[in-house]
Design a protein around this motif. Structure first.
Motif, PDB file in Angstrom:
ATOM      1  N   CYS A  69      10.918  -0.079   0.195  1.00  0.00           N
ATOM      2  CA  CYS A  69      12.040  -0.844   0.751  1.00  0.00           C
ATOM      3  C   CYS A  69      13.326  -0.500  -0.003  1.00  0.00           C
ATOM      4  N   ASP A  70      14.430  -0.444   0.726  1.00  0.00           N
ATOM      5  CA  ASP A  70      15.713  -0.199   0.064  1.00  0.00           C
ATOM      6  C   ASP A  70      16.015  -1.314  -0.934  1.00  0.00           C
ATOM      7  N   ASN A  71      15.707  -2.541  -0.544  1.00  0.00           N
ATOM      8  CA  ASN A  71      15.817  -3.696  -1.436  1.00  0.00           C
ATOM      9  C   ASN A  71      14.464  -4.395  -1.432  1.00  0.00           C
ATOM     10  N   CYS A  72      13.891  -4.587  -2.616  1.00  0.00           N
ATOM     11  CA  CYS A  72      12.540  -5.136  -2.733  1.00  0.00           C
ATOM     12  C   CYS A  72      12.451  -6.493  -2.026  1.00  0.00           C
ATOM     13  N   THR A  73      11.516  -6.595  -1.066  1.00  0.00           N
ATOM     14  CA  THR A  73      11.376  -7.818  -0.276  1.00  0.00           C
ATOM     15  C   THR A  73      10.270  -8.686  -0.858  1.00  0.00           C
ATOM     16  N   VAL A  74      10.663  -9.695  -1.615  1.00  0.00           N
ATOM     17  CA  VAL A  74       9.703 -10.618  -2.223  1.00  0.00           C
ATOM     18  C   VAL A  74      10.064 -12.045  -1.855  1.00  0.00           C
ATOM     19  N   ASP A  75       9.048 -12.919  -1.874  1.00  0.00           N
ATOM     20  CA  ASP A  75       9.319 -14.321  -1.575  1.00  0.00           C
ATOM     21  C   ASP A  75       9.792 -15.038  -2.837  1.00  0.00           C
ATOM     22  N   ILE A  76       9.906 -16.349  -2.761  1.00  0.00           N
ATOM     23  CA  ILE A  76      10.452 -17.111  -3.878  1.00  0.00           C
ATOM     24  C   ILE A  76       9.592 -17.020  -5.135  1.00  0.00           C
ATOM     25  N   GLU A  77       8.316 -16.724  -4.957  1.00  0.00           N
ATOM     26  CA  GLU A  77       7.423 -16.591  -6.102  1.00  0.00           C
ATOM     27  C   GLU A  77       7.301 -15.149  -6.587  1.00  0.00           C
ATOM     28  N   ASN A  82       6.131  -7.320   2.262  1.00  0.00           N
ATOM     29  CA  ASN A  82       5.979  -6.120   3.105  1.00  0.00           C
ATOM     30  C   ASN A  82       4.666  -5.418   2.766  1.00  0.00           C
ATOM     31  N   THR A  83       3.593  -6.188   2.677  1.00  0.00           N
ATOM     32  CA  THR A  83       2.306  -5.607   2.284  1.00  0.00           C
ATOM     33  C   THR A  83       1.764  -4.621   3.317  1.00  0.00           C
ATOM     34  N   ALA A  84       2.258  -4.693   4.566  1.00  0.00           N
ATOM     35  CA  ALA A  84       1.793  -3.745   5.584  1.00  0.00           C
ATOM     36  C   ALA A  84       2.150  -2.318   5.193  1.00  0.00           C
ATOM     37  N   ASN A  85       3.250  -2.134   4.484  1.00  0.00           N
ATOM     38  CA  ASN A  85       3.708  -0.791   4.138  1.00  0.00           C
ATOM     39  C   ASN A  85       3.569  -0.460   2.662  1.00  0.00           C
ATOM     40  N   ALA A  86       3.140  -1.396   1.855  1.00  0.00           N
ATOM     41  CA  ALA A  86       3.030  -1.162   0.415  1.00  0.00           C
ATOM     42  C   ALA A  86       1.647  -0.622   0.065  1.00  0.00           C
ATOM     43  N   ARG A  87       1.599   0.261  -0.925  1.00  0.00           N
ATOM     44  CA  ARG A  87       0.341   0.798  -1.420  1.00  0.00           C
ATOM     45  C   ARG A  87       0.409   0.903  -2.940  1.00  0.00           C
ATOM     46  N   PRO A  88      -0.724   0.853  -3.612  1.00  0.00           N
ATOM     47  CA  PRO A  88      -0.705   1.001  -5.070  1.00  0.00           C
ATOM     48  C   PRO A  88      -0.538   2.474  -5.455  1.00  0.00           C
ATOM     49  N   ARG A 142       1.528  -0.885 -19.006  1.00  0.00           N
ATOM     50  CA  ARG A 142       1.939  -2.113 -19.678  1.00  0.00           C
ATOM     51  C   ARG A 142       2.865  -1.837 -20.855  1.00  0.00           C
ATOM     52  N   PHE A 143       2.583  -0.782 -21.573  1.00  0.00           N
ATOM     53  CA  PHE A 143       3.392  -0.431 -22.740  1.00  0.00           C
ATOM     54  C   PHE A 143       4.007   0.949 -22.512  1.00  0.00           C
ATOM     55  N   GLY A 144       5.201   0.969 -21.960  1.00  0.00           N
ATOM     56  CA  GLY A 144       5.873   2.244 -21.761  1.00  0.00           C
ATOM     57  C   GLY A 144       6.521   2.408 -20.408  1.00  0.00           C
ATOM     58  N   CYS A 145       6.350   1.430 -19.509  1.00  0.00           N
ATOM     59  CA  CYS A 145       6.966   1.536 -18.177  1.00  0.00           C
ATOM     60  C   CYS A 145       7.701   0.239 -17.870  1.00  0.00           C
ATOM     61  N   ASP A 146       8.972   0.359 -17.510  1.00  0.00           N
ATOM     62  CA  ASP A 146       9.770  -0.850 -17.262  1.00  0.00           C
ATOM     63  C   ASP A 146       9.490  -1.463 -15.890  1.00  0.00           C
ATOM     64  N   SER A 147       8.563  -0.888 -15.134  1.00  0.00           N
ATOM     65  CA  SER A 147       8.193  -1.467 -13.837  1.00  0.00           C
ATOM     66  C   SER A 147       6.967  -2.357 -13.928  1.00  0.00           C
ATOM     67  N   TYR A 148       6.398  -2.482 -15.128  1.00  0.00           N
ATOM     68  CA  TYR A 148       5.212  -3.319 -15.299  1.00  0.00           C
ATOM     69  C   TYR A 148       5.512  -4.749 -14.864  1.00  0.00           C
ATOM     70  N   GLY A 149       4.601  -5.304 -14.045  1.00  0.00           N
ATOM     71  CA  GLY A 149       4.764  -6.670 -13.559  1.00  0.00           C
ATOM     72  C   GLY A 149       5.424  -6.760 -12.206  1.00  0.00           C
ATOM     73  N   LYS A 150       5.987  -5.652 -11.718  1.00  0.00           N
ATOM     74  CA  LYS A 150       6.607  -5.669 -10.396  1.00  0.00           C
ATOM     75  C   LYS A 150       5.517  -5.662  -9.325  1.00  0.00           C
ATOM     76  N   PRO A 151       5.859  -6.051  -8.090  1.00  0.00           N
ATOM     77  CA  PRO A 151       4.852  -6.060  -7.025  1.00  0.00           C
ATOM     78  C   PRO A 151       4.172  -4.695  -6.896  1.00  0.00           C
ATOM     79  N   HIS A 152       2.848  -4.697  -6.841  1.00  0.00           N
ATOM     80  CA  HIS A 152       2.014  -3.504  -6.645  1.00  0.00           C
ATOM     81  C   HIS A 152       1.946  -2.599  -7.862  1.00  0.00           C
ATOM     82  N   CYS A 153       2.517  -3.034  -8.980  1.00  0.00           N
ATOM     83  CA  CYS A 153       2.294  -2.370 -10.263  1.00  0.00           C
ATOM     84  C   CYS A 153       1.391  -3.286 -11.091  1.00  0.00           C
ATOM     85  N   PRO A 154       0.671  -2.738 -12.079  1.00  0.00           N
ATOM     86  CA  PRO A 154      -0.160  -3.611 -12.930  1.00  0.00           C
ATOM     87  C   PRO A 154       0.669  -4.761 -13.495  1.00  0.00           C
ATOM     88  N   PRO A 155       0.140  -5.963 -13.557  1.00  0.00           N
ATOM     89  CA  PRO A 155      -1.248  -6.348 -13.217  1.00  0.00           C
ATOM     90  C   PRO A 155      -1.435  -6.717 -11.756  1.00  0.00           C
TER      91      PRO A 155
END
Length: 507
Positions: free
Chosen positions: A449-457, A462-468, A376-389
């Protein structure tokens, strides 16, 4: 500075071994086994200063080799099992052989400049000294073999072994002895240099196996004075690494020629993929102490066995620093070898491209509360799909681990997407192998994914291939990796070499 500390730890590593060498040489553990001793009693026994003995025992205590209760010192279970003279599992000969080798290692700079082994003194040319050195080596390897032979022999519990064993470069014949104890219809031929065989005859008598063992003194690089296609079991234990590629290939070919149609060939050795640091250092030991020996990769051994038309089990890591590969002319026979399914996975995962695969128990997976703060404090990927939270919390991870007993740490390297694809493939292989609960955690933010596949929200599609990631799920990667026995440290510079670790839960 963790980098400086890492280098200091390497440079002082010999302090640990020198303390152990001294204690074994003095037979301190044998003395303590008889009811423990006070500092004064030990000082009198070893004619030493009490202050020096006290500091020495304190060092042994910090190493977990002795413990203190009141005024008396006692052996720990480890020391009682392996460091008391006369015990079946005594490892003192092996340890003191390492002390002898430590002197040879001082010639490493000269060996590097020369491109190989250099002379070390009269022991290389004096026959009496050479034979004495060889006997010390045999005693050392006998200790090592005793610690491993039961694990090796247990792989053949599903096989009805009878007929002959050919133990090549047999040393004391300790590996053969393990098979003879388990399989009463076996007999053995020990083949080694004549001066080795002469010495080992006495060890055969001590084991009570004289009627079932014969000796063959020969140079194993020359023609073997035994019949072809006549042995149910051919053993190459800790011998292949003593030779060059050409010589080792010749040994494997001669060994295969001695097998019956249903016989088995065992290659037991260090391999570059198993305990890589130890294997690399052992390879240097061969560089220093032999004329052309080297540690081989399992891939090279497997390719040579395939070239000879043999079927093989694949790579079977032992619990120690060595591993085995079993080969046979009979494909069905290989299926009778009892291997741990996790061991079979390790071989497959190394083929996928991981640099190291380490078995760990779930209790060694360290879950903390602080990792979420670092995300949360120190990583610019915080909040992205499959990253905290959007990843499992520490509490959820703890709850999930209760459903598992075993796990594998998967070591790799960047690029991130390539590593994560390998982790996914490993999870799939585990599932197909019968581990229906197999679940993987990888390293870093999801890059599958080469380009992050997310819906409008902004939710991943691509949860079949995503892991934490391990760290994003509350797992302290550093502590978990350290518990596996592997070194890991923070990077001082972004251009430093990076290791990635994934975690595969199995049940």
């Amino acid at each position: 500075d963790t980098g400086a500390q890492y280098l200091e730890d390497i440079s002082t590593a010999y302090w640990f071994s020198e303390v152990l060498f001294a204690a074994v040489e003095m037979e301190v553990f044998s003395s303590l086994e008889r009811g423990g001793k006070t500092i004064e009693e030990l000082s009198e026994e070893f004619k030493s200063d009490t202050g020096g003995m006290e500091r020495f025992l304190h060092a042994l205590e910090t190493l977990g080799l002795v413990y203190r209760h009141g005024p008396r010192y006692y052996n720990t279970r480890l020391s009682s099992d392996y460091l008391v003279t006369g015990n079946d599992n005594y490892q003192g000969n092996s340890i003191l052989w390492r002390k002898y080798l430590s002197e040879q290692w001082k010639a490493l700079p000269q060996c590097i400049r020369a491109g190989g082994r250099v002379d070390f003194g009269p022991g290389d040319k004096d026959t009496v000294m050479r034979i004495e050195r060889m006997r010390r080596y045999i005693d050392a390897m006998d200790s090592v073999a005793k610690a491993k032979m039961h694990e090796i022999a247990s792989l053949f519990e599903g096989v009805s072994l009878e007929g002959g064993i050919l133990d090549v470069g047999a040393g004391s014949g300790a590996i053969s002895a393990g098979f003879l104890e388990r399989f009463p219809l076996l007999r053995a031929v020990l083949m080694d240099l004549p001066e080795v065989i002469d010495y080992c005859s006495t060890m055969i008598e001590k084991r009570g196996l004289k009627k079932r063992v014969s000796c063959c003194g020969t140079n194993i690089l020359e023609a073997w004075p035994v019949s072809k296609k006549s042995f149910s079991l051919v053993i190459l234990s800790n011998i292949v690494h003593a030779f060059s590629e050409k010589e080792a290939a010749g040994l494997l070919q001669k060994a295969s020629e001695c097998l019956t149609d249903n016989g088995y060939l065992i290659v037991h050795d260090l391999f570059l993929e198993h305990f890589p640091q130890k294997a690399a250092l052992f390879d240097l030991n061969m560089f220093i102490n032999t004329y052309n020996g080297r540690v081989f990769s399992r891939k090279w051994i497997e390719e040579e066995l395939s070239r000879l038309g043999l079927h093989k089990t694949g790579f079977i890591p032992l619990k120690t620093d060595t591993a085995i590969i079993v080969a046979s002319k009979n494909k069905e026979g290989i299926g009778r070898i009892i291997t741990d399914p996790k061991q079979q996975l390790i071989s497959k995962f190394l083929d996928i491209g991981f640099s190291q695969v380490l078995p760990v128990t779930v209790k060694d997976i360290h879950v903390s509360e602080w990792t979420d703060l670092r995300c949360r404090f120190g990583c610019d990927s915080y909040g992205k799909p499959h990253c905290p939270p959007n990843s499992p919390s520490s509490q959820k991870t703890r709850e999930a681990l209760k459903d598992y007993t075993h796990a594998l740490l998967l070591e790799g390297e960047p690029p991130t997407q390539s590593f994560q694809l390998k982790v996914l493939k490993a999870e799939g292989e585990a599932f197909k192998s019968g581990f229906h609960k197999a679940f993987a955690y990888w390293a870093g933010p999801c890059s599958i994914c080469d380009n992050c596949t997310v819906d409008i929200e902004g939710i991943c599609t691509n949860t079949a291939n995503a892991r934490p990631s391990m760290e994003g799920s509350g797992i302290d990667v550093f502590e978990t990796v350290r518990k596996s026995g592997t070194s890991l440290r923070t990077l001082r510079d972004k251009n430093d070499f990076v290791k990635y670790f994934g975690l595969l839960l199995l049940e």
